[in-house]
Enzyme design. Sequence first.
Site, PDB file in Angstrom:
ATOM      1  N   SER A   8       0.943  -1.151  -0.034  1.00 42.71           N
ATOM      2  CA  SER A   8       0.032   0.102   0.045  1.00 42.71           C
ATOM      3  C   SER A   8       0.796   1.335  -0.058  1.00 42.71           C
ATOM      4  O   SER A   8       1.593   1.451   1.006  1.00 42.71           O
ATOM      5  CB  SER A   8      -0.821  -0.027   1.198  1.00 42.71           C
ATOM      6  N   HIS A  33      -1.559  -1.276  -4.009  1.00 39.33           N
ATOM      7  CA  HIS A  33      -2.657  -1.011  -3.419  1.00 39.33           C
ATOM      8  C   HIS A  33      -2.596   0.520  -3.300  1.00 39.33           C
ATOM      9  O   HIS A  33      -1.779   0.980  -2.482  1.00 39.33           O
ATOM     10  CB  HIS A  33      -2.884  -1.783  -2.046  1.00 39.33           C
ATOM     11  N   HIS A  66      -8.720   0.970  -3.319  1.00 42.46           N
ATOM     12  CA  HIS A  66      -9.652   0.785  -2.301  1.00 42.46           C
ATOM     13  C   HIS A  66     -10.269   2.045  -2.048  1.00 42.46           C
ATOM     14  O   HIS A  66      -9.502   2.889  -1.514  1.00 42.46           O
ATOM     15  CB  HIS A  66      -8.708   0.326  -1.152  1.00 42.46           C
ATOM     16  N   MET A  68     -12.220   4.325   0.086  1.00 36.44           N
ATOM     17  CA  MET A  68     -12.882   4.619   1.461  1.00 36.44           C
ATOM     18  C   MET A  68     -13.540   5.953   1.461  1.00 36.44           C
ATOM     19  O   MET A  68     -13.128   6.997   1.665  1.00 36.44           O
ATOM     20  CB  MET A  68     -11.709   4.654   2.467  1.00 36.44           C
ATOM     21  N   GLY A 142      -8.495   4.161   7.500  1.00 37.20           N
ATOM     22  CA  GLY A 142      -8.213   5.886   7.447  1.00 37.20           C
ATOM     23  C   GLY A 142      -6.671   6.082   7.494  1.00 37.20           C
ATOM     24  O   GLY A 142      -6.211   7.190   7.397  1.00 37.20           O
ATOM     25  N   GLY A 145      -0.154   2.019   9.649  1.00 40.75           N
ATOM     26  CA  GLY A 145       0.670   1.930  10.684  1.00 40.75           C
ATOM     27  C   GLY A 145      -0.272   1.558  12.140  1.00 40.75           C
ATOM     28  O   GLY A 145       0.305   1.536  13.102  1.00 40.75           O
TER      29      GLY A 145
END
Length: 227
Positions: A8, A33, A66, A68, A142, A145
């Site tokens: 990502s 990603h 992806h 969101m 959101g 990590g």
Amino acid sequence: MTVQIAPSILSADFAALGAAIAAAERGGADLIHVDVMDGHFVPNITIGPPVVKSIKRVATVPLDVHLMIEEPDRYIDDFASAGASMISVHVEVLPHLHRTVHAIKALGVRAGVVLNPSTPIVMLEEIAGDVDYVLVMSVNPGFGGQTFIPRSVSKVRAVRDLLDRAGNRSAPVEIDGGIDIQNVARVVAAGASIIVAGSAVFHSADAERATRELKAAATAAASLPAR
Ligand code: DX5
Ligand code: ZN
């Protein structure tokens, strides 16, 4: 089972995305990603179609986008034109999920549906036969990590079973959030076969090596018989 690694870029240096993607690809990344956030569905804001288009010019592997965002239907065409090979949408924002999934497929893009950690699997019951993949969030979306939520392992297993029962054995389960070299074997053993990793790859000293090591660990777990 073949496992695919999808680094990502959320955790990469956005001023040097091309170099970050190249390093991940040298390490064996199967997908890139791309996390799209709107500041509404999730607190964070990231990137839109123009950046995906630029990434598409340099990436040699497919882009796994992806979304969101609150109104994904408004943007699916734009992300497909920008070069997404896969687009996933959150079930939490879509009252007409069946229509959205088929709209994505009609564009020649693989259609995925995403479940937040608190969203029950039963939300997929009627759509499991239609989707190209299911993305199980193993953190609240959101931010990169964050810490992996352990309950996600049994959720992956249950989603895998649901897809199998629906006759959709070829549809992979993707997992996203807090994946690292310590827990990747567990999620693969549960049935995840697309592995997203942000900080484990791009916050490491060497993204190429981190990708290679993650892929080796995932592939080793995938070759074990039991799950
Ligand atoms: C989280 C994003 C993830 C994120 C994963 O909202 O959907 O794709 O980049 O980052 P890590 O692997 O650091 O949890
Ligand atoms: Zn993601």
